[in-house]
Design a protein around this motif. Structure first.
Motif, PDB file in Angstrom:
ATOM      1  N   VAL A  82       0.848  -1.187   0.000  1.00  0.00           N
ATOM      2  CA  VAL A  82       0.000   0.000   0.000  1.00  0.00           C
ATOM      3  C   VAL A  82       0.881   1.234   0.000  1.00  0.00           C
ATOM      4  N   ARG A  83       0.430   2.243  -0.777  1.00  0.00           N
ATOM      5  CA  ARG A  83       1.142   3.501  -0.821  1.00  0.00           C
ATOM      6  C   ARG A  83       0.764   4.346   0.390  1.00  0.00           C
ATOM      7  N   GLU A  84       1.739   5.023   0.950  1.00  0.00           N
ATOM      8  CA  GLU A  84       1.506   5.865   2.109  1.00  0.00           C
ATOM      9  C   GLU A  84       0.391   6.875   1.813  1.00  0.00           C
ATOM     10  N   GLY A  85      -0.570   6.968   2.729  1.00  0.00           N
ATOM     11  CA  GLY A  85      -1.682   7.897   2.600  1.00  0.00           C
ATOM     12  C   GLY A  85      -2.923   7.271   2.011  1.00  0.00           C
ATOM     13  N   ASP A  86      -2.800   6.077   1.350  1.00  0.00           N
ATOM     14  CA  ASP A  86      -3.977   5.405   0.804  1.00  0.00           C
ATOM     15  C   ASP A  86      -4.766   4.729   1.926  1.00  0.00           C
ATOM     16  N   SER A  87      -6.011   4.411   1.625  1.00  0.00           N
ATOM     17  CA  SER A  87      -6.844   3.658   2.579  1.00  0.00           C
ATOM     18  C   SER A  87      -6.610   2.169   2.394  1.00  0.00           C
ATOM     19  N   LEU A  88      -7.014   1.405   3.421  1.00  0.00           N
ATOM     20  CA  LEU A  88      -6.817  -0.049   3.391  1.00  0.00           C
ATOM     21  C   LEU A  88      -7.880  -0.707   4.269  1.00  0.00           C
ATOM     22  N   VAL A  89      -8.389  -1.858   3.782  1.00  0.00           N
ATOM     23  CA  VAL A  89      -9.323  -2.661   4.571  1.00  0.00           C
ATOM     24  C   VAL A  89      -8.770  -4.067   4.663  1.00  0.00           C
ATOM     25  N   LEU A  90      -8.532  -4.548   5.906  1.00  0.00           N
ATOM     26  CA  LEU A  90      -8.118  -5.942   6.131  1.00  0.00           C
ATOM     27  C   LEU A  90      -9.359  -6.728   6.523  1.00  0.00           C
ATOM     28  N   HIS A  91      -9.716  -7.697   5.677  1.00  0.00           N
ATOM     29  CA  HIS A  91     -10.953  -8.442   5.896  1.00  0.00           C
ATOM     30  C   HIS A  91     -10.722  -9.586   6.884  1.00  0.00           C
ATOM     31  N   CYS A  92     -11.667  -9.761   7.781  1.00  0.00           N
ATOM     32  CA  CYS A  92     -11.579 -10.853   8.765  1.00  0.00           C
ATOM     33  C   CYS A  92     -12.333 -12.080   8.287  1.00  0.00           C
ATOM     34  N   ARG A  93     -13.606 -11.892   7.877  1.00  0.00           N
ATOM     35  CA  ARG A  93     -14.472 -12.969   7.389  1.00  0.00           C
ATOM     36  C   ARG A  93     -14.407 -14.199   8.304  1.00  0.00           C
ATOM     37  N   PRO A  94     -14.862 -14.067   9.545  1.00  0.00           N
ATOM     38  CA  PRO A  94     -14.804 -15.205  10.489  1.00  0.00           C
ATOM     39  C   PRO A  94     -15.771 -16.303  10.093  1.00  0.00           C
ATOM     40  N   PRO A  95     -15.533 -17.531  10.568  1.00  0.00           N
ATOM     41  CA  PRO A  95     -16.488 -18.609  10.293  1.00  0.00           C
ATOM     42  C   PRO A  95     -17.814 -18.337  10.994  1.00  0.00           C
ATOM     43  N   VAL A  96     -18.875 -18.828  10.377  1.00  0.00           N
ATOM     44  CA  VAL A  96     -20.219 -18.602  10.931  1.00  0.00           C
ATOM     45  C   VAL A  96     -20.409 -19.523  12.122  1.00  0.00           C
ATOM     46  N   GLY A  97     -20.583 -18.954  13.304  1.00  0.00           N
ATOM     47  CA  GLY A  97     -20.771 -19.740  14.526  1.00  0.00           C
ATOM     48  C   GLY A  97     -22.129 -19.485  15.142  1.00  0.00           C
ATOM     49  N   LEU A  98     -22.426 -20.263  16.140  1.00  0.00           N
ATOM     50  CA  LEU A  98     -23.687 -20.094  16.864  1.00  0.00           C
ATOM     51  C   LEU A  98     -23.381 -20.131  18.360  1.00  0.00           C
ATOM     52  N   PRO A  99     -23.560 -18.999  19.059  1.00  0.00           N
ATOM     53  CA  PRO A  99     -23.904 -17.666  18.539  1.00  0.00           C
ATOM     54  C   PRO A  99     -22.710 -17.063  17.814  1.00  0.00           C
ATOM     55  N   PRO A 100     -22.918 -15.905  17.114  1.00  0.00           N
ATOM     56  CA  PRO A 100     -21.808 -15.313  16.357  1.00  0.00           C
ATOM     57  C   PRO A 100     -20.627 -15.000  17.264  1.00  0.00           C
ATOM     58  N   PRO A 101     -19.400 -15.111  16.733  1.00  0.00           N
ATOM     59  CA  PRO A 101     -18.215 -14.887  17.574  1.00  0.00           C
ATOM     60  C   PRO A 101     -17.968 -13.406  17.827  1.00  0.00           C
ATOM     61  N   ILE A 102     -17.111 -13.134  18.813  1.00  0.00           N
ATOM     62  CA  ILE A 102     -16.621 -11.787  19.098  1.00  0.00           C
ATOM     63  C   ILE A 102     -15.273 -11.645  18.401  1.00  0.00           C
ATOM     64  N   ILE A 103     -15.111 -10.556  17.636  1.00  0.00           N
ATOM     65  CA  ILE A 103     -13.925 -10.377  16.791  1.00  0.00           C
ATOM     66  C   ILE A 103     -12.986  -9.370  17.444  1.00  0.00           C
ATOM     67  N   PHE A 104     -11.679  -9.660  17.395  1.00  0.00           N
ATOM     68  CA  PHE A 104     -10.670  -8.691  17.815  1.00  0.00           C
ATOM     69  C   PHE A 104      -9.363  -8.990  17.083  1.00  0.00           C
ATOM     70  N   TRP A 105      -8.544  -7.956  16.944  1.00  0.00           N
ATOM     71  CA  TRP A 105      -7.281  -8.052  16.208  1.00  0.00           C
ATOM     72  C   TRP A 105      -6.115  -7.958  17.185  1.00  0.00           C
ATOM     73  N   MET A 106      -5.128  -8.858  16.996  1.00  0.00           N
ATOM     74  CA  MET A 106      -3.944  -8.880  17.857  1.00  0.00           C
ATOM     75  C   MET A 106      -2.720  -9.186  16.998  1.00  0.00           C
ATOM     76  N   ASP A 107      -1.541  -9.086  17.633  1.00  0.00           N
ATOM     77  CA  ASP A 107      -0.316  -9.420  16.929  1.00  0.00           C
ATOM     78  C   ASP A 107       0.208 -10.768  17.422  1.00  0.00           C
ATOM     79  N   ASN A 108       1.407 -11.117  16.955  1.00  0.00           N
ATOM     80  CA  ASN A 108       1.977 -12.419  17.342  1.00  0.00           C
ATOM     81  C   ASN A 108       2.248 -12.512  18.836  1.00  0.00           C
ATOM     82  N   ALA A 109       2.438 -11.377  19.498  1.00  0.00           N
ATOM     83  CA  ALA A 109       2.711 -11.373  20.940  1.00  0.00           C
ATOM     84  C   ALA A 109       1.423 -11.328  21.750  1.00  0.00           C
TER      85      ALA A 109
END
Length: 1116
Positions: A152-179
């Protein structure tokens, strides 16, 4: 004419039973006094309509109901009968309709998906539960995918898609790093409602290879991880700025449908450089106050508890310095059915009329349908007394066979409501529930309420009479309440007497008598008066009372509304309080309170302590109250208060006390707020939300406090979430199968807003359970039933109000109820230490069998019999308690040579467990007690006969008796000085002594050797060698051979003690001077010791000749 008025009864225990209506009588099913009445079933507990279960645990589908006779239960599954007897994995709890599906022993949760409905039935009708949809929770794995790096070029927008598996009830989504650290979010980078990660513009620091999306499935406590996404930002100079463009939602307009009562979430996320700022408006209206919140850096608009009025167009505007973009979301609020009037149970008499009304609303408007005993009313058995008119069923001239349970179903495309309401036709003669001959006591000139709680069908008529043969009570001096209570608004002394309540209907008549006593009021006829006293003086306050002779008054004195100081200077008399040697700290308000069982009166007076009598020119007094109070700088949590001080009256004002009144929660009650120095006339006050404040100021000088100022204007602070949670949260079971959760409720002003409630949550500790929660109001206790016995629970109680929740509360550990221990201690062993002390050992019981807090062990022991005296006696059991998890204990105070039994029991907070098998042990022989008597018979000049009795406590097998005796000069009343033989003997003795002295004198002069001479040679001064005090002989005079038997056998001191050189093993040593005691743990700390030797009596200093008569004789 009779006067009727509808008010609540004074006795709360009867209110539940006497709620009467014009057309029907409401009889609660849990009424103990009316439990013999027949009642159709009522569903009391059921599982939620949409029931998501953990596929790893047993499925429990609840269905509880009550009625008279107790109902039976049946189930349908997917609309057909569910025969639980044919499925080994399914059981129904006893006396209940609750199903337990055994998944943990081989069953599969997916096999039991479906729609379940419970029916509770007895002879009076059938009630049905909601349709309960059972679905197992699902937490599928992420699908495999190949993720390419994002360049991505600096200053452009970006969307990182999660697309989690469909669960019952729906899951809670959060983003983390390797640590496993959450990725930082801001106005530039944030997570959308769909879980995707949006960058309004990327920066070089966004370059990393570990953007990881996580999905947490709470129901199964699992977390799934997407493969890491790589982002590489490359720079181009210069960076081009861009005006906002919406990333989500797309386009210029969109639509949103939400249900009434839910939370409406609208989202707008925009791209642009600089980072756009989001603003929300509602076209043609305002955003609802107190229900609107902004989240995710104002990218999300949140409106709670939405209603149809919240429908409309909501516009989000994204703006930066280059321009703006907007999007309009058209919101439509629909509504699942909700009750306007839910049907209520009817209790009718034969021949009466009544109605069941079922009114509900929704969007679209719900369809109303009726069922009778679970069957659509169109195909149910006909009842001529019943007529259906849309949302109303009209009953006319009902009979006992008309009893049924009716169901009202209100449904639309968004859901349904189902309510059960029974019609119970009863024919019952009158019953009076108030106890007979109940005594009421009131004070004259106050109201008297005489209860006559009743029940009957048809509804009985109530009449009141005074006296045995009195006429019916009528007139304006009485008020007759609908619940049967007779009120005398102003009771007088002549109102005293017996009152009769009569209840009658067409099936019978019953009456009950109650008694009223009217007492004279308590009065203080001489009140304490204001006093000014100099230091170290004496002051007295009077409190003379007059009271009813049948009431016993108590008088209490208070200082500044608190107990009197614990000081002997305060003397409380029958009708006065005297303070001696008054000091400055005695300054204050003294109150005399007179209490009886029926009334209470009080009077107060102020004591002012001054340093010295005022001079004629100066008068010292309390300051005048401040005035002209003004509030400025009003903020949500603070306000500034200013005032003008009053006259200080020759004593400088030392400080000002500020008090406040909460006109919303506690009108008329003033509370301490703060205080400031006397030189200050303004103060910044901290405020709490949702309080209607008024303030007043009190000036204080050395003399005392001024009167309060006039109150300031009122200031109502805005509502807010609660700041704190209830304190002192505890969980202690009262029964083996429950957990009682208690807490200290928040005070009124701590609620921070209307609608204060508590969210009570619990889960079993160390078990992978979800939290179970309920929301309650106006209580400080909640009972969880059906718990395992004595297991730890994690508990938390969170406050909430109409605006939201308090901060997350801390968890406490509680335990469900204790039960009696299950097993007895094993391996009980007894070690006998001596004839009076034993040590008992046992093995601890497993803690899981204690079923409660281990408090210790109890040892029960008792004497079975003496081994020396074969006699039975009453068995007296003794108990020793050993605290904690001990495995041994000492048993002191045992009787020698006896047979004992003992057993051991474990103790918890509920009580004692079973006893261990009785253990038998025996104590060894001990020292016997003294002979029971000693008599002298047949005395002569040269002999006598001794007789003695066996010891009371032989403490073993007797082997011998030891007899000690010695002659005494006073044994015969004979004047031996006149006897011829005595005169001759004395002459011979005198001659022998004279010869001995002559021989000694001659030998001394010649320097001869003899034992005395040897001693003289060994010591420098022969004059200091004394004679032995015990027998009068010379210290050195002894014959090694001839006198040994005499010394050992006859030279016993006259006080009958045994000298140290005698044998330490003889019975004489153990027969005397035994003093000892036991420690608290049973160990023996005494010792054997001989009695101290006595000094010879005066006149007996002369030596007695050794004689065998003085020897110790042993008799077997």
């Amino acid at each position: 004419m009779m006067k009727k008025k509808s008010v609540s009864a004074r006795k709360a225990s009867l209110v539940l039973f006497l709620c009467q209506m014009i057309s029907a009588l409401d009889v609660p099913l849990d009424s103990k006094l009316l439990e013999e009445l027949s009642q159709p079933p009522t569903i009391t507990q059921q599982s939620p309509k949409d029931y998501i279960v953990d596929p790893r645990e047993n499925i429990v589908i609840q269905c509880e109901a009550k009625g008279k006779p107790p109902p039976s239960f049946s189930w349908t599954r997917n609309g057909t009968h569910f025969d639980i007897d044919k499925d080994a994995q399914v059981t129904m709890k006893p006396n209940s309709g609750t199903l337990v599906i055994n998944i943990m022993n081989g069953g599969k949760a997916e096999a039991y998906e479906g729609v379940y409905q419970c029916t509770a039935r007895n002879e009076r009708g059938a009630a049905i539960s909601n349709n309960i949809v059972i679905r197992p929770s699902r937490s599928p794995l992420w699908t495999k995918e190949k993720l390419e790096p994002n360049h991505v070029r600096e200053g452009d927008s970006l969307v990182l898609h999660c697309r989690p598996p469909v669960g019952l009830p729906p899951p809670i989504i959060f983003w983390m790093d390797n640590a496993f650290q959450r990725l930082p979010q801001s106005e530039r980078v944030s997570q959308g409602l769909n879980g995707d990660l949006y960058f309004s513009n990327v920066q070089p620091e966004d370059t990393r290879e570990d953007y990881i999306c996580y999905a947490r499935f709470n129901h199964t406590q699992t977390i799934q991880q997407k493969q890491p996404i790589s982002v590489k930002v490359f720079s181009t100079k210069p960076v081009t700025e861009r005006q906002p463009v919406l990333l989500t939602p797309t386009g210029s307009t969109s639509t949103k449908v939400e249900l009434r009562g839910n939370v409406l979430l609208l989202e707008c996320i925009a791209a642009g450089l600089p980072t756009p700022v989001i603003r929300w408006i509602k076209e043609g209206g305002e955003l609802p106050a107190n229900r609107t919140f902004f989240e995710n850096f104002k990218k999300t608009l949140k409106i709670i508890d939405v209603s149809e009025a919240d429908s409309g167009n909501y516009k989000c505007i994204a703006r930066n310095r280059l321009g703006s973009a907007h999007h309009v979301i058209s919101v439509t609020v629909k509504a699942a059915p909700y009750w306007i009037t839910a049907p209520r149970n009817l209790v009718l008499s034969p021949g009466e009329d009544g109605t069941l009304i079922c009114r509900a609303n929704g969007n679209p408007k719900p369809n109303i349908s009726w069922l009778a005993n679970g069957v659509p009313i169109a195909i149910a058995p006909e009842d001529p007394s019943r007529k259906v008119d849309g949302d109303t069923i009209i009953f006319s001239h009902v009979q006992e066979r008309s009893s049924s349970v009716y169901q009202c179903n209100a449904s639309n495309e968004y859901g349904y409501l189902l309510a059960n309401a029974f019609v119970n036709v009863l024919a019952e003669p009158p019953r009076i529930l108030t106890p007979a001959n109940k005594l009421y006591q009131v004070i004259a000139d106050s109201p008297a309420l005489l209860d006559c709680a009743y029940f009957g069908s048809p509804k009985p008529e109530i009449e009141w009479f005074k006296g045995v043969k009195g006429s019916i009570l009528r007139g304006n001096e009485y008020v007759f309440h609908d619940n049967g209570t007779l009120e005398i608004p102003v009771a007088q002394k002549d109102s005293t007497g017996t009152y009769t309540c009569v209840a009658r209907n067409e099936l019978g008549k019953i009456q009950n008598e109650v008694h009223l006593e009217v007492k004279d009021p308590t009065m203080i006829i001489k009140q304490p008066e204001y006093k000014v006293i100099q230091r170290y003086g004496q002051v007295s306050f009077e409190c003379v009372i007059k009271h009813d002779s049948t009431l016993l008054p108590t008088i209490i004195w208070l200082k500044d509304n608190d107990e009197l100081p614990d000081d002997e200077r305060f003397l409380v008399g029958k009708d006065n309080l005297t303070i001696m040697n008054v000091t400055d700290k005695d300054d204050g308000t003294y109150t005399c309170i007179v209490n009886t069982t029926l009334d209470s009166v009080s009077a107060s007076a102020v004591l002012t302590v001054v340093a010295a009598p005022p001079t004629p020119a100066i008068i010292y007094a309390r300051p005048n109250p401040p005035f002209d109070l003004e509030l400025t700088g009003q903020l949500e949590r603070s306000v500034e208060l200013s005032w003008i001080p009053g006259d200080e009256n020759n004593s400088p004002i030392t400080n000002f006390v500020i008090e406040y009144e909460d006109g919303l929660h506690e009108p008329g009650v003033w509370h301490y707020q703060t205080e400031v120095p006397g030189t200050q006339t303004t103060v910044q006050l901290k405020l709490s939300p949702y309080v209607n404040y008024s303030f007043r100021v009190i000036a204080v000088n050395e003399i005392g406090r001024s009167q309060p100022s006039e109150p300031s204007e009122q200031y109502l602070t805005k509502s807010a979430n609660p700041d704190e949670n209830p304190s002192n949260v505890q969980g202690i079971g009262s029964e083996p199968d429950n957990l009682v959760i208690t807490w200290e409720s928040l005070k009124g002003f701590q609620s921070n807003g209307p609608g204060l409630q508590y969210k009570v949550s619990w889960r079993q500790k160390d078990v992978d359970d979800e939290w179970t929660s309920v929301i309650v109001a106006n209580v400080s206790k909640y009972i969880v039933s059906g718990t395992p016995t004595f297991v730890p629970y994690e508990i938390k109680v969170q406050a909430l109000n109409d605006l939201g929740y308090a901060p997350e509360p801390s968890e406490v550990i509680g335990h469900s109820g204790e039960d009696l221990p299950m097993v007895a201690p094993g391996n009980v062993q007894v070690h006998v230490i001596n004839s009076t002390l034993a040590k008992v050992h046992w093995d601890t019981v497993p803690l899981k069998t204690v079923r409660g807090h281990l408090q210790g062990y109890k040892v029960y022991y008792w004497k079975v019999q003496s081994l020396s005296i074969r006699s039975r006696r009453h068995v007296e059991k003794k108990i020793l308690t050993f605290r904690g998890n001990k495995t041994f204990g000492m048993l002191p105070g045992l009787e020698p040579y006896s047979s004992y039994k003992l057993n051991v029991r474990v103790v918890n907070g509920k009580g004692e467990g079973p006893a261990s098998p009785d253990k038998v042990f025996k104590t060894p022989e001990g020292v016997p007690s003294s002979p029971s008597f000693l008599r002298i018979t047949n005395p002569t000049l040269d002999s006598l006969t001794l007789e003695w009795g066996s010891p009371t406590h032989p403490n073993g097998v007797l082997t011998s008796y030891i007899l000690k005796f010695q002659p005494t000069m006073a044994s015969r009343q004979v004047d031996i000085a006149t006897q011829g033989w005595f005169i001759g003997l004395m002459c011979a003795v005198a001659l022998l002594i004279l010869i001995l002295l002559i021989v000694c004198f001659i030998r001394r002069n010649k320097g001869g050797k003899y034992p005395v001479k040897e001693k003289e040679d060994a010591h420098a001064d022969p004059e200091i060698q004394p004679m032995k005090e015990d027998d009068g002989t010379f210290g050195e005079y002894s014959d090694a051979e001839d006198h040994k038997p005499l010394k050992k056998g006859s030279r016993t001191p006259s006080d009958r003690t045994v000298k140290k050189e005698d044998s330490d093993d003889s019975l004489v040593d153990y027969g005397e001077g035994v003093n000892g005691q036991f420690n608290e743990d049973g160990s023996f700390i005494g010792q054997y010791s001989g009695k101290k030797e006595k000094e010879p009596a005066e006149g007996n200093e002369s030596s007695e000749a050794p004689s065998p008569v003085n020897a110790m004789n042993s008799f077997v």
